[in-house]
Design a protein around this motif. Structure first.
Motif, PDB file in Angstrom:
ATOM      1  N   PHE A 222       0.854  -1.183   0.000  1.00  0.00           N
ATOM      2  CA  PHE A 222       0.000   0.000   0.000  1.00  0.00           C
ATOM      3  C   PHE A 222       0.896   1.242   0.000  1.00  0.00           C
ATOM      4  CE2 PHE A 222      -2.811  -3.317   1.359  1.00  0.00           C
ATOM      5  CZ  PHE A 222      -3.974  -3.010   0.669  1.00  0.00           C
ATOM      6  N   THR A 223       0.503   2.250  -0.795  1.00  0.00           N
ATOM      7  CA  THR A 223       1.314   3.479  -0.874  1.00  0.00           C
ATOM      8  C   THR A 223       1.221   4.237   0.449  1.00  0.00           C
ATOM      9  OG1 THR A 223      -0.527   4.729  -1.789  1.00  0.00           O
ATOM     10  CG2 THR A 223       0.957   3.683  -3.374  1.00  0.00           C
ATOM     11  N   SER A 224       2.028   5.282   0.570  1.00  0.00           N
ATOM     12  CA  SER A 224       2.126   5.978   1.859  1.00  0.00           C
ATOM     13  C   SER A 224       0.911   6.839   2.203  1.00  0.00           C
ATOM     14  CB  SER A 224       3.365   6.864   1.871  1.00  0.00           C
ATOM     15  OG  SER A 224       4.517   6.088   1.738  1.00  0.00           O
ATOM     16  N   GLY A 225       0.053   7.106   1.226  1.00  0.00           N
ATOM     17  CA  GLY A 225      -1.116   7.936   1.514  1.00  0.00           C
ATOM     18  C   GLY A 225      -0.784   9.396   1.712  1.00  0.00           C
ATOM     19  N   THR A 226       0.290   9.862   1.104  1.00  0.00           N
ATOM     20  CA  THR A 226       0.677  11.264   1.256  1.00  0.00           C
ATOM     21  C   THR A 226      -0.312  12.172   0.545  1.00  0.00           C
ATOM     22  OG1 THR A 226       2.934  10.444   1.141  1.00  0.00           O
ATOM     23  CG2 THR A 226       2.656  12.820   1.096  1.00  0.00           C
ATOM     24  N   THR A 227      -0.802  11.722  -0.610  1.00  0.00           N
ATOM     25  CA  THR A 227      -1.673  12.595  -1.401  1.00  0.00           C
ATOM     26  C   THR A 227      -3.134  12.178  -1.339  1.00  0.00           C
ATOM     27  OG1 THR A 227      -1.158  11.223  -3.315  1.00  0.00           O
ATOM     28  CG2 THR A 227       0.119  13.224  -3.053  1.00  0.00           C
ATOM     29  N   GLY A 228      -3.457  11.100  -0.680  1.00  0.00           N
ATOM     30  CA  GLY A 228      -4.857  10.700  -0.622  1.00  0.00           C
ATOM     31  C   GLY A 228      -4.977   9.288  -0.113  1.00  0.00           C
ATOM     32  N   ASP A 363      21.075  11.019  -2.763  1.00  0.00           N
ATOM     33  CA  ASP A 363      19.628  10.964  -2.911  1.00  0.00           C
ATOM     34  C   ASP A 363      19.263   9.996  -4.035  1.00  0.00           C
ATOM     35  OD1 ASP A 363      16.956  11.544  -2.642  1.00  0.00           O
ATOM     36  OD2 ASP A 363      17.044  13.432  -3.766  1.00  0.00           O
ATOM     37  N   ASN A 364      18.194   9.241  -3.840  1.00  0.00           N
ATOM     38  CA  ASN A 364      17.631   8.535  -4.983  1.00  0.00           C
ATOM     39  C   ASN A 364      16.113   8.571  -4.927  1.00  0.00           C
ATOM     40  OD1 ASN A 364      16.913   6.090  -3.445  1.00  0.00           O
ATOM     41  ND2 ASN A 364      19.121   5.679  -3.471  1.00  0.00           N
ATOM     42  N   TRP A 365      15.514   8.331  -6.073  1.00  0.00           N
ATOM     43  CA  TRP A 365      14.067   8.504  -6.226  1.00  0.00           C
ATOM     44  C   TRP A 365      13.406   7.229  -6.721  1.00  0.00           C
ATOM     45  CZ3 TRP A 365      10.747   7.510 -10.118  1.00  0.00           C
ATOM     46  CH2 TRP A 365       9.446   8.031 -10.016  1.00  0.00           C
ATOM     47  N   GLN A 367       9.145   5.059  -6.234  1.00  0.00           N
ATOM     48  CA  GLN A 367       7.835   5.048  -5.574  1.00  0.00           C
ATOM     49  C   GLN A 367       7.379   3.605  -5.370  1.00  0.00           C
ATOM     50  OE1 GLN A 367       5.584   6.336  -9.229  1.00  0.00           O
ATOM     51  NE2 GLN A 367       5.381   8.238  -8.091  1.00  0.00           N
ATOM     52  N   THR A 368       6.342   3.473  -4.582  1.00  0.00           N
ATOM     53  CA  THR A 368       5.767   2.145  -4.373  1.00  0.00           C
ATOM     54  C   THR A 368       5.505   1.484  -5.732  1.00  0.00           C
ATOM     55  OG1 THR A 368       4.657   3.063  -2.438  1.00  0.00           O
ATOM     56  CG2 THR A 368       3.916   0.912  -3.189  1.00  0.00           C
ATOM     57  N   GLU A 369       4.980   2.262  -6.652  1.00  0.00           N
ATOM     58  CA  GLU A 369       4.593   1.733  -7.953  1.00  0.00           C
ATOM     59  C   GLU A 369       5.792   1.225  -8.757  1.00  0.00           C
ATOM     60  OE1 GLU A 369       3.615   4.496  -6.553  1.00  0.00           O
ATOM     61  OE2 GLU A 369       1.470   4.850  -6.861  1.00  0.00           O
ATOM     62  N   GLY A 452       3.212  11.265 -11.528  1.00  0.00           N
ATOM     63  CA  GLY A 452       2.516  12.214 -10.643  1.00  0.00           C
ATOM     64  C   GLY A 452       3.465  13.180  -9.959  1.00  0.00           C
ATOM     65  N   ASP A 453       4.746  13.071 -10.247  1.00  0.00           N
ATOM     66  CA  ASP A 453       5.736  14.014  -9.698  1.00  0.00           C
ATOM     67  C   ASP A 453       6.197  14.959 -10.809  1.00  0.00           C
ATOM     68  OD1 ASP A 453       5.690  12.884  -7.206  1.00  0.00           O
ATOM     69  OD2 ASP A 453       7.514  11.702  -7.470  1.00  0.00           O
ATOM     70  N   LEU A 454       6.438  16.193 -10.441  1.00  0.00           N
ATOM     71  CA  LEU A 454       6.967  17.146 -11.414  1.00  0.00           C
ATOM     72  C   LEU A 454       8.471  17.284 -11.212  1.00  0.00           C
ATOM     73  CD1 LEU A 454       4.247  19.946 -11.343  1.00  0.00           C
ATOM     74  CD2 LEU A 454       4.369  17.880 -12.745  1.00  0.00           C
ATOM     75  N   GLY A 561       7.141   9.052   7.472  1.00  0.00           N
ATOM     76  CA  GLY A 561       7.982  10.221   7.679  1.00  0.00           C
ATOM     77  C   GLY A 561       7.834  11.328   6.648  1.00  0.00           C
ATOM     78  N   LYS A 562       6.844  11.220   5.771  1.00  0.00           N
ATOM     79  CA  LYS A 562       6.717  12.243   4.726  1.00  0.00           C
ATOM     80  C   LYS A 562       5.798  13.369   5.180  1.00  0.00           C
ATOM     81  CE  LYS A 562       6.810   8.600   1.379  1.00  0.00           C
ATOM     82  NZ  LYS A 562       7.355   8.736   0.051  1.00  0.00           N
ATOM     83  N   ILE A 563       6.200  14.587   4.898  1.00  0.00           N
ATOM     84  CA  ILE A 563       5.378  15.726   5.284  1.00  0.00           C
ATOM     85  C   ILE A 563       4.109  15.744   4.429  1.00  0.00           C
ATOM     86  CG2 ILE A 563       5.288  18.245   5.350  1.00  0.00           C
ATOM     87  CD1 ILE A 563       8.316  18.152   5.950  1.00  0.00           C
TER      88      ILE A 563
END
Ligand code: ATP
Ligand code: MG
Length: 589
Positions: A222-228, A363-365, A367-369, A452-454, A561-563
């Motif tokens: 399950f994703t972190s739910g940061t955006t919904g 840093d690295n980038w 997502q769950t997906e 979904g990231d810019l 831990g995400k704002i």
């Protein structure tokens, strides 16, 4: 910043980075070759647990230390590859004896205990799907995930069961088996539950591993739910190719390494890199049962001789809050590489690593997906502080603009802002959002997965994070990415954390409002606020700098831990808060 040279770790071995020449590594890369680095199963089969554990257990690495688990007091319990292989065989037998089938979903809700790791690996061996849940979830988020995921089995601890799960059972009819890990047995086991350890002890320690195919489901995250509302992203066994390749190339993991990933397996990082990837490499991984505490963490790095450390910006910010002096009291001669993921890593934090540990954070980038690291700052390449780095070999990333007609325009020109997209087809790409076909379909345009990231790409191919599409602020015709503004605020010595949102304004459309929390020893007050705003204006110019600033004791964050900017915004505008199931301190502010 100059390329990092590798330190000599001990008398008897010296390392060459796994990726020495970025361009050559990209050119020579193929997933077929990566597959050749693994074992595979007869007839083209592939199973993550075989590659992670049994492959080593049947080699001369059988006795090599695979997992060192630290309890509350820091006491270590060690598991070799052979031990992990036998224990996971036992658990796979337990599942098979219960009639749990290939494709059935086995959930785990546990603190970081050895049983959690055995459950993950045994589930995969049985061909079932492993679904980790974060142990601090309350009953409501647990209920929704267990029912969306149609859990057939749940492995949890006796105490979590009593506190959170018992009351949900009636409303989860498909949940057939509850296996309880008893840390401190409390009398009889509750009705309708089974004793995890007893079952394990009674099971055989050999198991004919399920001959799963590369496309068979393996993991549900399950994703972190940061955006919904969190989404259930399904991954397949083939993902192991990406776990292994990215651990080698982005984290520079070698079999000799002692690796510590601080993420909890309740989140994708804690499974991809806190269980699977280091084991596929044949390295040693450290698991700490406890949560962040600076002295404890520095002590672990030193005592366990951690050589590669993978952590998150939220932890780095906390360490910065406790100060450089404390970090410097710990000599860490074994530590040779540090990486971070989960949120943007401010340039300030990259450089703080250098100051405190003599090494920068890379840093690295992902997502769950995406299932694994997609973009990274590599050990052998110069770091650009504030940049996420460059795409991994085997990964095509682009900046795109989706158009109305359903296609995408790929922006070839450097330094243009747009949505970060990945060319579909890498092995750890999610194969669905569980029960949300339409939502899944919408993520793809032709060959491209839209993240979904810019972001923007500079002329050397480094990607720079701007913000999540949902968080971007539109002010007087400018598109303002929160990350840049937050990084400027973080430069002020008093600022521990920063988050910015757009608030409606009749003239500008939106204006930027900043929320900050302060480091210990600083008092909120008008002078300080003015000073922080002035610094931001100087760095960013008046069009982009925040107009308003509010000091908070702490900022709302997800449990990973995400704002959560969307929550700051909802509160600011008096709107409903939406899904707060992953909020760290529900109700508190
Ligand atoms: P949800 O999708 O439920 O809103 P989430 O996106 O936070 O939650 P994750 O999959 O855990 O769930 O997080 C991935 C996101 O985290 C990325 O899409 C990105 O926004 C952010 N992220 C991860 N790593 C970085 C990084 N290095 N720099 C900037 N952002 C990052
Ligand atoms: Mg997301």
């Amino acid at each position: 910043m100059p390329p990092q040279t590798i330190r000599k770790k001990s008398e008897d071995w010296e390392l060459v980075p796994n990726l020495l020449d970025y361009d050559a590594a990209r050119e020579n890369f193929s997933w077929e070759h990566e597959l050749g680095l693994l074992d595979g199963l007869p007839g083209g089969g592939l199973n993550i647990a075989h590659e992670a554990v049994d492959r080593h257990a049947s080699s001369d690495r059988r006795e090599h230390l695979a997992l060192r688990w630290l309890d509350r007091n820091g006491e270590a319990t060690d598991f070799s590859y052979g031990d992990l292989s036998e224990l996971s065989n036992r658990f796979a037998n337990v599942l098979r004896d219960l009639g749990v089938q290939k494709g059935d979903r086995v959930f785990a809700l546990s603190e970081r205990l050895p049983a959690l790791y055995v459950t993950a690996l045994g589930t995969l061996k049985n061909g079932s799907v492993f679904c980790p849940l974060f142990s601090a979830f309350g009953p409501e988020p647990l209920h929704s995930r267990l029912s969306i995921g149609e859990a057939r089995v749940l492995v949890t601890t006796e105490s979590l069961y009593r506190r959170k799960v018992a009351s949900l059972r009636e409303s989860l009819p498909q949940l057939q088996y509850l296996l309880l890990v008893r840390e401190k047995p409390q009398g009889e086991l509750p009705d309708g539950t089974l004793d995890f350890q007893q079952l394990l002890d009674g099971a055989a320690d050999t198991f004919p591993i399920e001959n799963t195919g590369p496309e068979d489901p393996a993991l549900l995250h399950f994703t972190s739910g940061t955006t919904g509302r969190p989404k259930g992203a399904l991954h397949v066994h083939e993902a192991v190719l990406a776990h292994h390749a990215s651990a080698r190339l982005a984290l520079d993991l070698h079999p000799q390494d002692i690796f510590w990933c601080t993420a909890d397996p309740g989140w994708v990082t804690g499974t991809s890199y806190g269980i699977i990837a280091p084991l596929t490499i044949g390295a040693t991984m450290i698991v700490d049962r406890e949560e962040f505490e600076p002295e404890r963490w520095y002590g672990i790095l030193r005592e366990q001789k951690v050589s590669v450390w993978y952590t998150a910006p939220t932890a780095v910010r906390m360490m910065m809050k406790y100060g450089t002096e404390l970090a410097r009291q710990f000599e860490l001669p074994a530590l040779r590489f540090m990486a971070s993921v989960g949120e943007p890593l401010n340039p300030e934090a990259v450089l703080w690593g250098q100051e405190a540990f003599g090494l920068p954070f890379h840093d690295n980038w992902w997502q769950t997906e995406t299932g694994g690291i997609m973009i990274a700052n590599f050990l052998s390449q110069p770091i650009r502080p504030g940049s996420m780095g460059r795409p991994l070999p085997g990964i095509e990333a682009a900046i795109v603009r989706p158009s109305e007609d359903g296609s995408v325009e790929i922006i070839e020109e450097a330094d243009q802002e747009g949505e970060l997209a990945l060319k579909r087809g890498w092995p750890s790409m999610f194969r669905s959002y569980l029960h949300e076909e339409e939502r899944y379909r919408k993520c793809f345009r032709g060959d491209w997965y839209l993240t979904g990231d810019l972001a923007r790409r500079d002329e050397d191919g480094y990607f720079w994070f701007i913000g999540r599409a949902d968080d971007v602020i539109k002010s007087s015709g400018h598109l303002i990415g929160p990350f840049e503004v937050e990084s400027a605020l973080m430069e002020h010595p008093a600022v521990a954390e920063a988050a910015v949102i757009g608030v409606p304004d009749p003239m500008a459309g939106e204006i930027v409002k900043a929320f900050v929390s302060l480091k210990p020893g600083f008092e909120a007050g008008e002078t300080l606020q003015r000073e922080i705003l002035a610094l931001a204006r100087k760095r960013l110019g008046p069009a982009v700098a925040p107009r308003q600033l509010q000091v908070e004791d702490s900022l709302p964050r997800t449990r990973s831990g995400k704002i959560m900017r969307r929550l700051l915004k909802a509160r600011e505008l008096g709107l409903p808060e939406g899904d707060t199931s992953t909020l760290e301190h529900p109700g508190g502010r």
